[in-house]
Design an enzyme around this catalytic site. Structure first.
Site, PDB file in Angstrom:
ATOM      1  N   ASP A 159      89.962  -9.129  -1.123  1.00 46.56           N
ATOM      2  CA  ASP A 159      88.673  -9.563  -0.576  1.00 46.56           C
ATOM      3  C   ASP A 159      87.688  -9.954  -1.670  1.00 46.56           C
ATOM      4  O   ASP A 159      86.942 -10.926  -1.534  1.00 46.56           O
ATOM      5  CB  ASP A 159      88.063  -8.456   0.295  1.00 46.56           C
ATOM      6  CG  ASP A 159      88.934  -8.141   1.501  1.00 46.56           C
ATOM      7  OD1 ASP A 159      89.733  -9.015   1.896  1.00 46.56           O
ATOM      8  OD2 ASP A 159      88.825  -7.022   2.042  1.00 46.56           O
ATOM      9  N   CYS A 208      93.654 -17.850  -7.130  1.00 47.95           N
ATOM     10  CA  CYS A 208      93.264 -16.915  -8.181  1.00 47.95           C
ATOM     11  C   CYS A 208      91.893 -17.347  -8.708  1.00 47.95           C
ATOM     12  O   CYS A 208      91.720 -18.484  -9.149  1.00 47.95           O
ATOM     13  CB  CYS A 208      94.291 -16.934  -9.322  1.00 47.95           C
ATOM     14  SG  CYS A 208      93.699 -16.098 -10.814  1.00 47.95           S
ATOM     15  N   CYS A 243      98.195 -16.020 -14.705  1.00 43.17           N
ATOM     16  CA  CYS A 243      97.332 -15.452 -15.743  1.00 43.17           C
ATOM     17  C   CYS A 243      97.336 -13.929 -15.758  1.00 43.17           C
ATOM     18  O   CYS A 243      96.614 -13.306 -16.532  1.00 43.17           O
ATOM     19  CB  CYS A 243      95.909 -15.979 -15.614  1.00 43.17           C
ATOM     20  SG  CYS A 243      94.997 -15.257 -14.226  1.00 43.17           S
ATOM     21  N   CYS A 281      92.153 -18.291 -12.779  1.00 46.06           N
ATOM     22  CA  CYS A 281      92.775 -19.489 -13.361  1.00 46.06           C
ATOM     23  C   CYS A 281      92.970 -20.631 -12.364  1.00 46.06           C
ATOM     24  O   CYS A 281      93.354 -21.735 -12.737  1.00 46.06           O
ATOM     25  CB  CYS A 281      94.119 -19.130 -13.997  1.00 46.06           C
ATOM     26  SG  CYS A 281      95.396 -18.761 -12.784  1.00 46.06           S
ATOM     27  N   GLU A 299      81.838 -18.293   4.561  1.00 43.47           N
ATOM     28  CA  GLU A 299      82.810 -19.156   5.222  1.00 43.47           C
ATOM     29  C   GLU A 299      82.364 -19.359   6.659  1.00 43.47           C
ATOM     30  O   GLU A 299      81.933 -18.419   7.309  1.00 43.47           O
ATOM     31  CB  GLU A 299      84.186 -18.481   5.233  1.00 43.47           C
ATOM     32  CG  GLU A 299      84.980 -18.688   3.977  1.00 43.47           C
ATOM     33  CD  GLU A 299      86.327 -18.010   4.076  1.00 43.47           C
ATOM     34  OE1 GLU A 299      87.339 -18.694   3.928  1.00 43.47           O
ATOM     35  OE2 GLU A 299      86.367 -16.796   4.297  1.00 43.47           O
ATOM     36  N   ASP A 341      82.850 -12.560   1.710  1.00 42.97           N
ATOM     37  CA  ASP A 341      84.118 -12.747   2.413  1.00 42.97           C
ATOM     38  C   ASP A 341      84.184 -11.795   3.591  1.00 42.97           C
ATOM     39  O   ASP A 341      83.928 -10.604   3.446  1.00 42.97           O
ATOM     40  CB  ASP A 341      85.290 -12.479   1.469  1.00 42.97           C
ATOM     41  CG  ASP A 341      86.627 -12.629   2.171  1.00 42.97           C
ATOM     42  OD1 ASP A 341      86.813 -13.646   2.864  1.00 42.97           O
ATOM     43  OD2 ASP A 341      87.472 -11.725   2.035  1.00 42.97           O
ATOM     44  N   CYS A 387      98.135 -12.214 -10.292  1.00 43.01           N
ATOM     45  CA  CYS A 387      98.373 -13.649 -10.429  1.00 43.01           C
ATOM     46  C   CYS A 387      99.563 -13.870 -11.353  1.00 43.01           C
ATOM     47  O   CYS A 387      99.587 -13.382 -12.476  1.00 43.01           O
ATOM     48  CB  CYS A 387      97.129 -14.317 -11.006  1.00 43.01           C
ATOM     49  SG  CYS A 387      97.405 -16.046 -11.426  1.00 43.01           S
TER      50      CYS A 387
HETATM   51 ZN   LIG Z   1      95.347 -16.521 -12.306  1.00 43.55          ZN
END
Ligand SMILES: [Zn+2]
Length: 392
Positions: free
Chosen positions: A353, A324, A346, A327, A269, A185, A343
Protein backbone atom coordinates in the site's frame (compact mmCIF):
# COMPACT_ATOMS: atom_id res chain seq x y z
CA UNK A 1 -18.95 32.46 -2.73
CA UNK A 2 -19.07 29.00 -1.28
CA UNK A 3 -22.18 27.38 -0.04
CA UNK A 4 -22.03 25.28 3.07
CA UNK A 5 -24.54 23.23 4.97
CA UNK A 6 -24.47 22.92 8.73
CA UNK A 7 -26.39 20.04 10.20
CA UNK A 8 -27.61 19.86 13.79
CA UNK A 9 -29.72 17.60 15.91
CA UNK A 10 -32.75 19.22 17.48
CA UNK A 11 -35.36 18.20 20.01
CA UNK A 12 -38.77 19.63 19.06
CA UNK A 13 -41.36 20.52 21.69
CA UNK A 14 -44.44 18.31 21.45
CA UNK A 15 -46.28 21.17 19.71
CA UNK A 16 -43.45 21.51 17.17
CA UNK A 17 -43.20 17.78 16.67
CA UNK A 18 -46.91 17.61 15.97
CA UNK A 19 -46.69 20.42 13.39
CA UNK A 20 -43.53 19.01 11.81
CA UNK A 21 -44.92 15.49 11.53
CA UNK A 22 -48.02 16.87 9.85
CA UNK A 23 -45.82 18.96 7.56
CA UNK A 24 -43.73 15.92 6.55
CA UNK A 25 -46.94 13.97 5.99
CA UNK A 26 -48.29 16.69 3.69
CA UNK A 27 -44.97 16.97 1.80
CA UNK A 28 -45.07 13.21 1.25
CA UNK A 29 -48.70 13.23 0.17
CA UNK A 30 -48.24 16.09 -2.29
CA UNK A 31 -45.05 14.56 -3.69
CA UNK A 32 -46.66 11.14 -4.15
CA UNK A 33 -49.84 12.57 -5.70
CA UNK A 34 -47.79 14.62 -8.15
CA UNK A 35 -45.61 11.62 -8.95
CA UNK A 36 -48.70 9.46 -9.59
CA UNK A 37 -50.16 12.13 -11.87
CA UNK A 38 -46.95 12.56 -13.81
CA UNK A 39 -46.52 8.80 -14.17
CA UNK A 40 -50.06 8.30 -15.39
CA UNK A 41 -49.78 11.15 -17.90
CA UNK A 42 -46.55 9.69 -19.23
CA UNK A 43 -47.58 6.06 -19.50
CA UNK A 44 -51.17 6.55 -20.64
CA UNK A 45 -50.99 9.65 -22.79
CA UNK A 46 -47.26 10.10 -23.39
CA UNK A 47 -47.59 13.56 -21.95
CA UNK A 48 -45.03 15.31 -19.84
CA UNK A 49 -46.38 17.14 -16.81
CA UNK A 50 -43.96 19.78 -15.53
CA UNK A 51 -43.36 21.58 -12.27
CA UNK A 52 -45.68 24.52 -12.99
CA UNK A 53 -48.58 22.19 -13.77
CA UNK A 54 -48.09 20.24 -10.55
CA UNK A 55 -47.89 23.54 -8.73
CA UNK A 56 -51.32 24.61 -9.99
CA UNK A 57 -52.64 21.14 -9.16
CA UNK A 58 -51.50 21.76 -5.61
CA UNK A 59 -53.53 24.96 -5.52
CA UNK A 60 -56.60 22.96 -6.57
CA UNK A 61 -55.95 20.17 -4.08
CA UNK A 62 -55.90 22.71 -1.29
CA UNK A 63 -59.40 23.82 -2.25
CA UNK A 64 -60.80 20.30 -1.93
CA UNK A 65 -62.59 19.51 1.28
CA UNK A 66 -60.92 16.15 1.84
CA UNK A 67 -57.48 17.73 1.43
CA UNK A 68 -58.24 20.79 3.53
CA UNK A 69 -55.53 19.82 6.03
CA UNK A 70 -52.92 20.85 3.46
CA UNK A 71 -53.72 24.44 4.44
CA UNK A 72 -52.69 23.85 8.04
CA UNK A 73 -48.98 23.62 7.24
CA UNK A 74 -46.59 26.00 5.53
CA UNK A 75 -46.99 25.85 1.77
CA UNK A 76 -43.28 26.35 1.06
CA UNK A 77 -42.10 22.79 1.87
CA UNK A 78 -44.92 21.43 -0.31
CA UNK A 79 -43.75 23.56 -3.24
CA UNK A 80 -40.14 22.62 -2.57
CA UNK A 81 -41.15 18.97 -2.63
CA UNK A 82 -42.61 19.48 -6.11
CA UNK A 83 -39.37 21.17 -7.18
CA UNK A 84 -37.37 18.18 -5.92
CA UNK A 85 -39.66 15.92 -7.90
CA UNK A 86 -38.95 18.05 -10.97
CA UNK A 87 -35.21 17.65 -10.39
CA UNK A 88 -35.64 13.89 -10.01
CA UNK A 89 -37.46 13.78 -13.35
CA UNK A 90 -34.89 15.99 -15.05
CA UNK A 91 -32.17 13.61 -13.85
CA UNK A 92 -34.18 10.62 -14.98
CA UNK A 93 -34.74 11.98 -18.48
CA UNK A 94 -31.06 12.94 -18.73
CA UNK A 95 -30.11 9.36 -17.82
CA UNK A 96 -28.49 10.43 -14.56
CA UNK A 97 -30.98 8.90 -12.20
CA UNK A 98 -33.61 6.26 -11.65
CA UNK A 99 -37.30 6.82 -12.03
CA UNK A 100 -38.53 8.68 -8.91
CA UNK A 101 -39.95 6.52 -6.14
CA UNK A 102 -42.92 7.09 -3.91
CA UNK A 103 -41.97 8.41 -0.49
CA UNK A 104 -42.72 6.09 2.40
CA UNK A 105 -43.64 7.06 5.93
CA UNK A 106 -41.26 4.57 7.52
CA UNK A 107 -38.27 6.31 5.92
CA UNK A 108 -38.93 9.49 7.87
CA UNK A 109 -39.01 12.51 5.61
CA UNK A 110 -37.88 16.05 5.11
CA UNK A 111 -39.25 19.53 4.60
CA UNK A 112 -37.34 22.36 3.00
CA UNK A 113 -38.05 25.94 4.05
CA UNK A 114 -36.84 28.81 1.90
CA UNK A 115 -36.42 32.38 3.16
CA UNK A 116 -40.10 33.27 3.18
CA UNK A 117 -40.93 30.36 5.48
CA UNK A 118 -38.46 30.77 8.33
CA UNK A 119 -36.76 33.46 10.36
CA UNK A 120 -33.25 33.57 11.68
CA UNK A 121 -33.17 35.91 14.67
CA UNK A 122 -30.51 36.29 17.35
CA UNK A 123 -28.99 32.97 16.42
CA UNK A 124 -32.30 31.11 16.64
CA UNK A 125 -34.33 29.40 13.93
CA UNK A 126 -38.07 30.02 13.75
CA UNK A 127 -40.13 28.15 11.19
CA UNK A 128 -43.48 29.26 9.79
CA UNK A 129 -46.55 28.64 11.96
CA UNK A 130 -44.40 28.03 15.03
CA UNK A 131 -43.95 30.61 17.81
CA UNK A 132 -41.00 29.11 19.60
CA UNK A 133 -37.55 28.66 18.04
CA UNK A 134 -36.37 25.14 17.22
CA UNK A 135 -34.47 23.72 20.20
CA UNK A 136 -31.27 23.07 18.29
CA UNK A 137 -28.21 21.50 19.85
CA UNK A 138 -25.49 23.73 18.42
CA UNK A 139 -22.71 21.18 18.14
CA UNK A 140 -20.58 23.52 16.03
CA UNK A 141 -20.57 27.24 15.50
CA UNK A 142 -22.19 28.88 12.53
CA UNK A 143 -19.82 31.36 10.86
CA UNK A 144 -20.40 34.88 12.12
CA UNK A 145 -22.47 37.42 10.17
CA UNK A 146 -24.05 34.73 8.06
CA UNK A 147 -27.67 34.05 7.38
CA UNK A 148 -29.06 30.70 6.30
CA UNK A 149 -30.63 30.82 2.84
CA UNK A 150 -32.55 27.57 3.20
CA UNK A 151 -33.23 25.25 6.08
CA UNK A 152 -34.21 21.61 5.86
CA UNK A 153 -35.89 19.74 8.66
CA UNK A 154 -35.38 16.03 8.55
CA UNK A 155 -36.76 13.06 10.45
CA UNK A 156 -34.60 9.97 10.10
CA UNK A 157 -36.00 6.41 10.05
CA UNK A 158 -34.99 5.88 13.68
CA UNK A 159 -37.02 8.89 14.81
CA UNK A 160 -34.33 11.55 15.27
CA UNK A 161 -34.80 15.14 14.14
CA UNK A 162 -32.15 17.09 12.26
CA UNK A 163 -32.05 20.55 10.83
CA UNK A 164 -29.66 21.53 8.09
CA UNK A 165 -28.84 25.21 7.53
CA UNK A 166 -27.55 26.18 4.12
CA UNK A 167 -25.32 29.19 4.24
CA UNK A 168 -23.63 31.34 1.66
CA UNK A 169 -20.33 31.80 3.35
CA UNK A 170 -18.75 35.10 2.27
CA UNK A 171 -15.65 34.64 4.39
CA UNK A 172 -12.37 33.86 2.81
CA UNK A 173 -11.48 30.55 4.33
CA UNK A 174 -8.33 29.90 2.35
CA UNK A 175 -5.57 28.43 4.48
CA UNK A 176 -1.94 29.56 4.41
CA UNK A 177 -0.13 27.57 1.72
CA UNK A 178 2.05 24.69 2.93
CA UNK A 179 4.71 22.69 1.11
CA UNK A 180 3.63 19.14 1.82
CA UNK A 181 2.21 16.89 -0.87
CA UNK A 182 0.70 13.50 -0.35
CA UNK A 183 -0.59 10.47 -2.25
CA UNK A 184 -3.32 8.27 -0.82
CA UNK A 185 -3.98 4.63 -1.59
CA UNK A 186 -7.25 2.97 -0.72
CA UNK A 187 -6.26 0.21 1.63
CA UNK A 188 -7.24 -3.40 1.69
CA UNK A 189 -6.54 -4.16 5.30
CA UNK A 190 -6.65 -0.51 6.39
CA UNK A 191 -8.89 2.37 5.33
CA UNK A 192 -6.07 4.08 3.47
CA UNK A 193 -2.29 4.45 3.36
CA UNK A 194 -0.49 7.72 2.72
CA UNK A 195 2.77 8.18 0.85
CA UNK A 196 4.46 9.28 4.07
CA UNK A 197 3.84 5.87 5.53
CA UNK A 198 0.74 6.36 7.68
CA UNK A 199 -1.90 3.64 7.68
CA UNK A 200 -5.31 4.82 8.74
CA UNK A 201 -7.92 2.35 9.92
CA UNK A 202 -11.64 2.45 10.50
CA UNK A 203 -12.91 3.46 13.96
CA UNK A 204 -12.16 0.63 16.39
CA UNK A 205 -15.72 -0.26 17.34
CA UNK A 206 -16.85 -0.37 13.71
CA UNK A 207 -16.78 -4.14 13.43
CA UNK A 208 -18.78 -4.49 16.62
CA UNK A 209 -21.40 -2.13 15.24
CA UNK A 210 -21.64 -4.23 12.10
CA UNK A 211 -22.04 -7.42 14.12
CA UNK A 212 -24.81 -5.75 16.12
CA UNK A 213 -26.45 -4.68 12.88
CA UNK A 214 -26.44 -8.19 11.46
CA UNK A 215 -27.97 -9.59 14.64
CA UNK A 216 -30.66 -6.89 14.64
CA UNK A 217 -31.44 -7.57 10.98
CA UNK A 218 -31.79 -11.28 11.64
CA UNK A 219 -34.11 -10.63 14.54
CA UNK A 220 -36.16 -8.25 12.35
CA UNK A 221 -36.52 -10.90 9.64
CA UNK A 222 -37.84 -13.42 12.16
CA UNK A 223 -40.69 -11.19 13.36
CA UNK A 224 -44.18 -11.60 11.93
CA UNK A 225 -45.06 -9.08 9.27
CA UNK A 226 -47.28 -6.28 10.52
CA UNK A 227 -46.64 -7.07 14.18
CA UNK A 228 -45.67 -4.52 16.83
CA UNK A 229 -42.48 -6.44 17.55
CA UNK A 230 -41.48 -6.20 13.92
CA UNK A 231 -41.89 -2.42 14.04
CA UNK A 232 -39.76 -2.31 17.20
CA UNK A 233 -37.11 -4.44 15.51
CA UNK A 234 -37.19 -2.15 12.47
CA UNK A 235 -36.51 0.92 14.61
CA UNK A 236 -33.64 -0.94 16.28
CA UNK A 237 -32.08 -1.73 12.90
CA UNK A 238 -32.55 1.90 11.80
CA UNK A 239 -30.88 3.15 15.02
CA UNK A 240 -27.79 1.02 14.49
CA UNK A 241 -27.61 2.03 10.83
CA UNK A 242 -27.82 5.68 11.87
CA UNK A 243 -25.09 5.13 14.46
CA UNK A 244 -22.83 3.56 11.84
CA UNK A 245 -23.49 6.37 9.38
CA UNK A 246 -22.76 9.00 12.05
CA UNK A 247 -19.58 7.32 13.23
CA UNK A 248 -18.36 6.97 9.69
CA UNK A 249 -19.21 10.54 8.78
CA UNK A 250 -17.49 11.98 11.85
CA UNK A 251 -14.43 9.84 11.29
CA UNK A 252 -14.21 10.76 7.62
CA UNK A 253 -14.67 14.48 8.37
CA UNK A 254 -11.83 14.39 10.88
CA UNK A 255 -9.54 12.60 8.44
CA UNK A 256 -10.29 14.81 5.44
CA UNK A 257 -9.95 18.03 7.46
CA UNK A 258 -6.58 16.89 8.76
CA UNK A 259 -5.38 15.88 5.28
CA UNK A 260 -6.45 19.23 3.85
CA UNK A 261 -4.82 21.22 6.65
CA UNK A 262 -1.48 19.46 6.42
CA UNK A 263 -1.09 19.16 2.66
CA UNK A 264 -1.07 21.57 -0.24
CA UNK A 265 -1.58 18.85 -2.83
CA UNK A 266 -3.39 15.57 -2.37
CA UNK A 267 -3.48 12.85 -5.00
CA UNK A 268 -6.10 10.10 -4.97
CA UNK A 269 -7.23 7.38 -7.30
CA UNK A 270 -10.62 7.91 -8.80
CA UNK A 271 -12.10 4.52 -8.05
CA UNK A 272 -15.30 3.09 -9.39
CA UNK A 273 -16.63 2.17 -6.00
CA UNK A 274 -19.68 0.29 -7.22
CA UNK A 275 -17.61 -2.25 -9.09
CA UNK A 276 -15.33 -2.85 -6.19
CA UNK A 277 -17.92 -3.70 -3.60
CA UNK A 278 -18.85 -6.86 -5.49
CA UNK A 279 -15.48 -8.47 -4.89
CA UNK A 280 -14.24 -8.29 -1.38
CA UNK A 281 -11.62 -10.94 -0.73
CA UNK A 282 -10.94 -9.41 2.67
CA UNK A 283 -14.53 -9.58 3.77
CA UNK A 284 -16.46 -7.00 5.66
CA UNK A 285 -13.67 -4.57 6.53
CA UNK A 286 -13.07 -4.17 2.84
CA UNK A 287 -16.69 -3.48 2.04
CA UNK A 288 -16.72 -0.74 4.64
CA UNK A 289 -13.60 0.88 3.23
CA UNK A 290 -14.97 0.70 -0.28
CA UNK A 291 -18.27 2.19 0.65
CA UNK A 292 -16.52 5.04 2.36
CA UNK A 293 -14.00 5.83 -0.33
CA UNK A 294 -16.44 7.77 -2.48
CA UNK A 295 -17.44 9.88 0.52
CA UNK A 296 -13.80 10.50 1.42
CA UNK A 297 -13.02 11.73 -2.09
CA UNK A 298 -16.20 13.82 -2.13
CA UNK A 299 -15.24 15.59 1.10
CA UNK A 300 -11.66 16.14 -0.05
CA UNK A 301 -12.99 17.66 -3.27
CA UNK A 302 -15.11 20.35 -1.67
CA UNK A 303 -12.78 21.01 1.24
CA UNK A 304 -9.87 21.50 -1.16
CA UNK A 305 -11.95 24.14 -2.91
CA UNK A 306 -12.98 25.84 0.33
CA UNK A 307 -9.51 25.99 1.78
CA UNK A 308 -7.47 26.62 -1.35
CA UNK A 309 -5.79 23.24 -1.67
CA UNK A 310 -5.23 21.10 -4.75
CA UNK A 311 -6.84 17.71 -5.16
CA UNK A 312 -5.68 15.61 -8.09
CA UNK A 313 -7.58 12.52 -9.13
CA UNK A 314 -5.73 10.03 -11.27
CA UNK A 315 -7.24 7.42 -13.50
CA UNK A 316 -8.01 4.24 -11.65
CA UNK A 317 -6.28 2.13 -14.30
CA UNK A 318 -2.93 3.54 -13.37
CA UNK A 319 -0.83 0.52 -12.22
CA UNK A 320 -0.13 1.97 -8.78
CA UNK A 321 0.29 -1.38 -7.02
CA UNK A 322 2.33 -3.14 -9.69
CA UNK A 323 4.93 -0.43 -10.20
CA UNK A 324 8.13 -0.19 -8.17
CA UNK A 325 8.21 3.36 -6.83
CA UNK A 326 11.99 3.25 -6.72
CA UNK A 327 13.00 2.19 -10.25
CA UNK A 328 9.78 2.10 -12.25
CA UNK A 329 9.78 -1.67 -12.84
CA UNK A 330 6.26 -2.96 -13.44
CA UNK A 331 5.34 -6.38 -12.12
CA UNK A 332 3.10 -8.48 -14.30
CA UNK A 333 0.80 -9.53 -11.53
CA UNK A 334 0.12 -8.34 -8.03
CA UNK A 335 -2.59 -10.50 -6.46
CA UNK A 336 -4.43 -9.00 -3.50
CA UNK A 337 -2.92 -11.42 -1.00
CA UNK A 338 0.59 -10.07 -1.54
CA UNK A 339 1.14 -7.47 1.17
CA UNK A 340 4.89 -7.01 0.71
CA UNK A 341 7.23 -7.62 -2.19
CA UNK A 342 10.78 -7.19 -3.41
CA UNK A 343 11.51 -5.51 -6.72
CA UNK A 344 13.44 -7.99 -8.91
CA UNK A 345 15.20 -5.11 -10.68
CA UNK A 346 16.42 -2.85 -7.87
CA UNK A 347 15.85 -5.10 -4.84
CA UNK A 348 13.78 -2.52 -2.98
CA UNK A 349 11.51 -4.00 -0.37
CA UNK A 350 7.95 -2.68 -0.62
CA UNK A 351 4.91 -2.54 1.56
CA UNK A 352 2.20 -2.93 -1.04
CA UNK A 353 0.00 0.00 0.00
CA UNK A 354 2.81 2.40 0.82
CA UNK A 355 4.45 1.72 -2.54
CA UNK A 356 1.14 2.32 -4.27
CA UNK A 357 0.54 5.63 -2.50
CA UNK A 358 4.03 6.86 -3.48
CA UNK A 359 3.27 5.98 -7.11
CA UNK A 360 -0.06 7.76 -6.89
CA UNK A 361 1.62 10.90 -5.60
CA UNK A 362 4.22 10.80 -8.38
CA UNK A 363 1.58 10.29 -11.08
CA UNK A 364 -0.52 13.11 -9.68
CA UNK A 365 2.41 15.52 -9.56
CA UNK A 366 3.28 14.67 -13.17
CA UNK A 367 -0.26 15.59 -14.15
CA UNK A 368 -0.09 18.76 -12.12
CA UNK A 369 3.25 19.82 -13.67
CA UNK A 370 2.03 19.34 -17.23
CA UNK A 371 -1.41 20.70 -16.53
CA UNK A 372 -2.75 18.31 -19.10
CA UNK A 373 -3.41 14.70 -19.85
CA UNK A 374 -0.41 12.43 -19.41
CA UNK A 375 0.00 8.86 -20.60
CA UNK A 376 0.74 6.45 -17.83
CA UNK A 377 3.18 3.65 -18.48
CA UNK A 378 1.44 0.58 -19.83
CA UNK A 379 -1.88 2.09 -19.04
CA UNK A 380 -4.69 4.32 -20.10
CA UNK A 381 -4.68 8.05 -19.66
CA UNK A 382 -4.14 9.80 -16.36
CA UNK A 383 -6.19 12.89 -16.03
CA UNK A 384 -6.76 15.39 -13.31
CA UNK A 385 -10.33 15.13 -12.08
CA UNK A 386 -11.84 18.51 -12.59
CA UNK A 387 -15.34 17.56 -11.56
CA UNK A 388 -16.82 19.95 -9.07
CA UNK A 389 -18.85 18.50 -6.30
CA UNK A 390 -21.25 20.26 -4.01
CA UNK A 391 -21.21 19.56 -0.33
CA UNK A 392 -24.28 17.69 0.74
ZN1 LIG B 1 12.61 -1.38 -8.34
Amino acid sequence: MTEKAYRYRFYPTSEQENLLRRTLGCVRLVYNKALATRTEAWYEKKERVGYSQTSSMLTNWKKKEELDFLNEVSCVPLQQGLRHLQTAFTNFFAGRGKYPNFKKKRNGGSAEFTKSAFKFKEGQVYIAKCKEPLPIRWSRQLPKNCEPSTITVKLDPSGRWFVSLRIDDPMNQKLEPVKKQIGIDLGITSLFTTSDGVKVSNPKHFNQLYKKLRLAQKSFNRKTKGSKNREKARVKVARIQAKIADTRRDHTHKLTTQLIRENQTIVVEDLAVKNMVKNHPYGFARVISDANWGELVRQLTYKAEWYGRELIKIDRWFPSSKRCSNCGYIAEKMPLNIREWDCPKCNSHHDRDLNASINILAAGLAVSACGATVRAEQSKSVKPGAKKQEPK
